[in-house]
Design a protein around this motif. Structure first.
Motif, PDB file in Angstrom:
ATOM      1  N   GLY A  60     -82.535   0.139 -50.525  1.00 15.27           N
ATOM      2  CA  GLY A  60     -81.090  -0.028 -50.603  1.00 15.27           C
ATOM      3  C   GLY A  60     -80.587  -0.056 -52.033  1.00 15.27           C
ATOM      4  O   GLY A  60     -79.574   0.551 -52.367  1.00 15.27           O
ATOM      5  N   LEU A  61     -81.318  -0.754 -52.904  1.00 11.15           N
ATOM      6  CA  LEU A  61     -80.928  -0.818 -54.309  1.00 11.15           C
ATOM      7  C   LEU A  61     -81.125   0.535 -55.000  1.00 11.15           C
ATOM      8  O   LEU A  61     -80.315   0.953 -55.826  1.00 11.15           O
ATOM      9  N   TYR A  62     -82.211   1.223 -54.657  1.00 10.41           N
ATOM     10  CA  TYR A  62     -82.544   2.505 -55.288  1.00 10.41           C
ATOM     11  C   TYR A  62     -81.549   3.588 -54.904  1.00 10.41           C
ATOM     12  O   TYR A  62     -81.156   4.415 -55.729  1.00 10.41           O
ATOM     13  N   THR A  63     -81.150   3.588 -53.632  1.00 13.84           N
ATOM     14  CA  THR A  63     -80.235   4.628 -53.142  1.00 13.84           C
ATOM     15  C   THR A  63     -78.790   4.164 -53.134  1.00 13.84           C
ATOM     16  O   THR A  63     -77.912   4.892 -52.658  1.00 13.84           O
ATOM     17  N   THR A  64     -78.543   2.953 -53.611  1.00 12.73           N
ATOM     18  CA  THR A  64     -77.207   2.329 -53.596  1.00 12.73           C
ATOM     19  C   THR A  64     -76.584   2.379 -52.204  1.00 12.73           C
ATOM     20  O   THR A  64     -75.432   2.740 -52.017  1.00 12.73           O
ATOM     21  N   THR A  65     -77.388   2.019 -51.206  1.00 13.15           N
ATOM     22  CA  THR A  65     -76.947   2.011 -49.806  1.00 13.15           C
ATOM     23  C   THR A  65     -76.778   0.559 -49.364  1.00 13.15           C
ATOM     24  O   THR A  65     -77.763  -0.151 -49.144  1.00 13.15           O
ATOM     25  N   VAL A  66     -75.550   0.129 -49.217  1.00 13.55           N
ATOM     26  CA  VAL A  66     -75.280  -1.278 -48.955  1.00 13.55           C
ATOM     27  C   VAL A  66     -75.794  -1.713 -47.589  1.00 13.55           C
ATOM     28  O   VAL A  66     -76.312  -2.829 -47.432  1.00 13.55           O
ATOM     29  N   TYR A  67     -75.699  -0.835 -46.574  1.00 17.12           N
ATOM     30  CA  TYR A  67     -76.092  -1.285 -45.231  1.00 17.12           C
ATOM     31  C   TYR A  67     -77.588  -1.565 -45.153  1.00 17.12           C
ATOM     32  O   TYR A  67     -78.055  -2.315 -44.289  1.00 17.12           O
ATOM     33  N   LEU A  68     -78.382  -0.965 -46.056  1.00 16.24           N
ATOM     34  CA  LEU A  68     -79.804  -1.280 -46.079  1.00 16.24           C
ATOM     35  C   LEU A  68     -80.046  -2.697 -46.606  1.00 16.24           C
ATOM     36  O   LEU A  68     -81.018  -3.354 -46.218  1.00 16.24           O
ATOM     37  N   LEU A  69     -79.180  -3.161 -47.481  1.00 18.25           N
ATOM     38  CA  LEU A  69     -79.286  -4.554 -47.924  1.00 18.25           C
ATOM     39  C   LEU A  69     -79.040  -5.502 -46.755  1.00 18.25           C
ATOM     40  O   LEU A  69     -79.697  -6.538 -46.623  1.00 18.25           O
ATOM     41  N   VAL A  70     -78.080  -5.144 -45.901  1.00 12.94           N
ATOM     42  CA  VAL A  70     -77.816  -5.956 -44.707  1.00 12.94           C
ATOM     43  C   VAL A  70     -79.027  -5.938 -43.780  1.00 12.94           C
ATOM     44  O   VAL A  70     -79.416  -6.964 -43.209  1.00 12.94           O
ATOM     45  N   ALA A  71     -79.659  -4.770 -43.635  1.00 11.53           N
ATOM     46  CA  ALA A  71     -80.865  -4.669 -42.808  1.00 11.53           C
ATOM     47  C   ALA A  71     -81.973  -5.550 -43.371  1.00 11.53           C
ATOM     48  O   ALA A  71     -82.695  -6.220 -42.615  1.00 11.53           O
ATOM     49  N   VAL A  86     -78.098 -16.975 -44.742  1.00  9.04           N
ATOM     50  CA  VAL A  86     -79.091 -17.583 -45.628  1.00  9.04           C
ATOM     51  C   VAL A  86     -79.789 -16.522 -46.462  1.00  9.04           C
ATOM     52  O   VAL A  86     -79.945 -16.650 -47.682  1.00  9.04           O
ATOM     53  N   ALA A  87     -80.224 -15.426 -45.803  1.00  8.86           N
ATOM     54  CA  ALA A  87     -80.945 -14.367 -46.509  1.00  8.86           C
ATOM     55  C   ALA A  87     -80.048 -13.583 -47.453  1.00  8.86           C
ATOM     56  O   ALA A  87     -80.531 -12.979 -48.412  1.00  8.86           O
ATOM     57  N   ALA A  88     -78.730 -13.573 -47.193  1.00  8.86           N
ATOM     58  CA  ALA A  88     -77.809 -12.816 -48.042  1.00  8.86           C
ATOM     59  C   ALA A  88     -77.864 -13.286 -49.485  1.00  8.86           C
ATOM     60  O   ALA A  88     -77.662 -12.495 -50.421  1.00  8.86           O
ATOM     61  N   SER A  89     -78.126 -14.557 -49.685  1.00  6.26           N
ATOM     62  CA  SER A  89     -78.161 -15.094 -51.037  1.00  6.26           C
ATOM     63  C   SER A  89     -79.526 -14.948 -51.688  1.00  6.26           C
ATOM     64  O   SER A  89     -79.674 -15.238 -52.872  1.00  6.26           O
ATOM     65  N   LEU A  90     -80.537 -14.494 -50.918  1.00  6.89           N
ATOM     66  CA  LEU A  90     -81.897 -14.440 -51.447  1.00  6.89           C
ATOM     67  C   LEU A  90     -82.489 -13.035 -51.500  1.00  6.89           C
ATOM     68  O   LEU A  90     -83.154 -12.674 -52.480  1.00  6.89           O
ATOM     69  N   ALA A  91     -82.279 -12.235 -50.462  1.00 11.74           N
ATOM     70  CA  ALA A  91     -82.959 -10.938 -50.374  1.00 11.74           C
ATOM     71  C   ALA A  91     -82.632  -9.990 -51.535  1.00 11.74           C
ATOM     72  O   ALA A  91     -83.551  -9.444 -52.158  1.00 11.74           O
ATOM     73  N   PRO A  92     -81.344  -9.740 -51.875  1.00 15.22           N
ATOM     74  CA  PRO A  92     -81.066  -8.796 -52.969  1.00 15.22           C
ATOM     75  C   PRO A  92     -81.651  -9.213 -54.321  1.00 15.22           C
ATOM     76  O   PRO A  92     -82.298  -8.397 -54.984  1.00 15.22           O
ATOM     77  N   PRO A  93     -81.466 -10.476 -54.777  1.00 14.64           N
ATOM     78  CA  PRO A  93     -82.069 -10.829 -56.070  1.00 14.64           C
ATOM     79  C   PRO A  93     -83.583 -10.805 -56.064  1.00 14.64           C
ATOM     80  O   PRO A  93     -84.204 -10.490 -57.084  1.00 14.64           O
ATOM     81  N   VAL A  94     -84.218 -11.113 -54.919  1.00 12.04           N
ATOM     82  CA  VAL A  94     -85.677 -11.039 -54.838  1.00 12.04           C
ATOM     83  C   VAL A  94     -86.140  -9.599 -55.065  1.00 12.04           C
ATOM     84  O   VAL A  94     -87.085  -9.335 -55.819  1.00 12.04           O
ATOM     85  N   GLY A  95     -85.466  -8.638 -54.416  1.00  7.27           N
ATOM     86  CA  GLY A  95     -85.811  -7.235 -54.621  1.00  7.27           C
ATOM     87  C   GLY A  95     -85.522  -6.773 -56.032  1.00  7.27           C
ATOM     88  O   GLY A  95     -86.249  -5.933 -56.584  1.00  7.27           O
ATOM     89  N   LEU A  96     -84.490  -7.326 -56.645  1.00  7.85           N
ATOM     90  CA  LEU A  96     -84.099  -6.909 -57.993  1.00  7.85           C
ATOM     91  C   LEU A  96     -85.082  -7.412 -59.042  1.00  7.85           C
ATOM     92  O   LEU A  96     -85.254  -6.777 -60.091  1.00  7.85           O
TER      93      LEU A  96
END
Length: 419
Positions: free
Chosen positions: A123-134, A237-247
Motif C-alpha cells: 500500500g505504501l509502495y503503490t500509494t494505494t490507501v485501501y491496501l492500508l485499510v486491508a 486500534v490497528a489504524a494507529s499502528l499498522a502504517p508506521p510499523v510498515g514505514l
C-alpha cells in the motif's frame, strides 16, 4: 442475562435459591439426582461474578458458564419488552476469561503479522490507501493491546508478560516483513504516501486514547448492546499502528532516520495511549480489579505501578514531541501554516488567490526543516509583470509569514495564471 449450570453437593437447595433471588436470577430450574443437585440458573450479566463468589461457600461446586446472551421472559407478560431491553455489560469474570481465551496461537500471530507487514508495504509502495485499510484488518494488534490492559487492571503479571511479548513479536515481524519487501523491491526514495504518513500531528495522542477506550468498551458490552462490530474496533486500534510499523522497515532501508524515529514515536505513543485508556475502562467500568474477579488474586501494586509507568511514558513522549523542532508536529503545522498563508495572501489586494498549499518535505536545507509554499494567483492588474508580482508576493510572505519561534527553511513556488 447469562445461563449457568451449577452442580453442588446435595442438601444446599434452599441456600442456592436464596442466593439466586438475592442476585436477581430468573426462571431457575432445579434437577435433583442421587449424588449432586443440578441447577440451571439465569442471572443478569453484572451479577454473575458476585454470585459465583457466594457459591464458593459450598463444597466443590462445578460451574458451566455459557458466554452468550439469554432472553428470559417471566410474569407479568406486560413487562416483557422491558425485560428484553435490559442489556447489561458483561461480568468482570467473563471479561477477564474472554481476554485469556482470545490469546490464540503464536503461529497465527506470526502469520497475520507477516501478511499485514506485506500488505501495508504494498500500500505504501503503490500509494494505494485501501491496501492500508486491508492491512489494518489483518494486523493482530488489537488482541495483545486489550489483554495487556486487562492484565494491568487485574494486576496479573503472567498475562501482562505474555501480552507484551505478543505485542513485540507482532510489531517486530511487521517491521521485518516491510524491510524484506524493500530489499526485494528496492526503493530510491520515499513515496508521497510514505512522506505523508511519516508526518506526526500534535494531536496524535488522541487517536490511541480513543482507540483504547473503544476497544475496551466493545469487550465489556454485551453482544446485543454493542453498536459497533469487534472487527471495526480492531481496525481502529490497528489504524494507529499498522502504517508506521510498515514505514519503519522502508525507513531503515533508506537510512532515513527522521522517518524511522517519527514512526517509532507514533508506535510507542499509540501503545501507551491505548493501554492507559483501556486500563481505565476495564478497571472502573468493567470492574476488572485485582480483587474483583472470582478465581483471580491479582496484585494491586502491579496495577498501580504499571499505570504510573505508562502515564509517565505518555508524559515523556509528549515532552519529546513538543520540545523538538517541527520533526514530530509536521502534520498539524501544515494546517496551521496554511491558515497563516491564507491570511497573508488576503492582505494583497492586487491578486486573486486560485490555489494554495503548504507541504513539509523530509529534506533539510542548512540543517533546517524545509517547508514549501505553493501559491497560484490571478493578477488583477495585467500591466504588472509576472517577475515583479512574484517578487512582491514572496517579499510580503517572507516579512509576515512567521510561525512562532520555529527555525524553518522556506521555499516559495509562485505560479501566475491569466484569464
Amino acid at each position: 442475562m447469562r445461563q449457568l449450570i451449577l452442580k453442588i453437593p446435595k442438601g444446599n437447595k434452599e441456600e442456592v435459591f436464596k442466593a439466586v433471588e438475592e442476585f436477581e436470577g430468573k426462571n431457575t430450574i432445579f434437577l435433583p439426582n442421587d449424588e449432586q443437585d443440578v441447577f440451571i440458573i439465569f442471572l443478569p450479566n453484572r451479577k454473575v461474578n458476585n454470585f459465583l463468589k457466594r457459591i464458593d461457600e459450598f463444597e466443590e461446586p462445578e460451574i458451566n458458564l455459557i458466554p452468550k446472551g439469554v432472553i428470559t421472559l417471566y410474569p407479568p407478560a406486560s413487562e416483557s419488552p422491558d425485560q428484553v431491553a435490559d442489556v447489561q455489560p458483561k461480568s468482570p469474570l467473563e471479561i477477564y476469561l474472554g481476554g485469556i481465551q482470545s490469546v490464540g496461537s503464536v503461529k497465527g500471530l506470526i502469520g497475520y503479522s507477516i501478511a499485514a507487514g506485506i500488505i501495508v508495504w504494498i500500500g505504501l509502495y503503490t500509494t494505494t490507501v485501501y491496501l492500508l485499510v486491508a492491512a489494518m484488518l489483518v494486523a493482530p494488534f488489537a488482541g495483545p493491546a486489550m489483554n495487556a490492559a486487562l492484565a494491568t487492571a487485574a494486576g496479573k503479571m503472567p498475562l501482562l508478560k505474555s501480552s507484551l511479548m505478543r505485542y513485540g513479536l507482532a510489531i517486530g515481524i511487521g517491521i521485518i516483513a516491510s524491510l524484506l519487501m524493500t530489499l526485494i523491491f528496492p526503493l530510491n526514495t520515499l513515496t508521497p504516501l510514505m512522506v505523508e504518513i511519516s508526518h506526526v500531528s500534535k494531536v496524535a495522542i488522541f487517536l490511541p486514547l480513543i482507540s483504547g477506550f473503544a476497544g475496551a468498551i466493545n469487550i465489556i458490552q454485551s453482544e446485543r448492546d454493542s453498536l459497533v462490530s469487534g472487527a471495526a474496533v480492531g481496525i481502529l486500534v490497528a489504524a494507529s499502528l499498522a502504517p508506521p510499523v510498515g514505514l519503519i522497515g522502508a525507513g531503515i532501508y533508506l537510512m532515513d532516520w527522521e522517518v524511522v524515529w517519527s514512526s517509532v514515536f507514533r508506535v510507542v505513543l499509540q501503545l501507551l495511549g491505548i493501554h492507559f485508556a483501556a486500563t481505565l475502562v476495564f478497571y472502573f467500568f468493567g470492574r476488572v480489579t485485582p480483587g474483583g474477579v472470582r478465581f483471580l488474586k491479582g496484585n494491586k501494586i502491579l496495577t498501580y505501578v504499571t499505570s504510573v509507568i505508562v502515564l509517565l511514558g505518555i508524559g515523556g513522549m509528549m515532552f519529546w514531541q513538543f520540545s523538538q523542532p517541527p520533526f514530530l508536529r509536521k502534520a498539524s503545522m501544515n494546517t496551521e501554516l496554511t491558515e497563516r498563508l491564507d491570511k497573508e495572501l488576503n492582505k494583497l489586494n492586487d491578486i486573486e488567490v486560485i490555489n494554495k498549499d503548504v507541504d513539509f518535505t523530509n529534506t533539510k536545507i542548512n540543517d533546517r526543516p524545509t517547508v514549501n509554499y505553493k501559491v497560484t494567483v490571478l493578477p488583477k492588474d495585467s500591466t504588472v509583470s509576472e517577475v515583479a508580482l512574484k517578487k512582491r508576493i514572496i517579499a510580503h510572505l517572507k516579512n509576515n509569514l512567521t510561525y512562532r519561534d520555529e527555525v524553518l527553511h522556506e521555499v516559495y513556488e509562485i505560479s501566475i495564471v491569466t484569464e
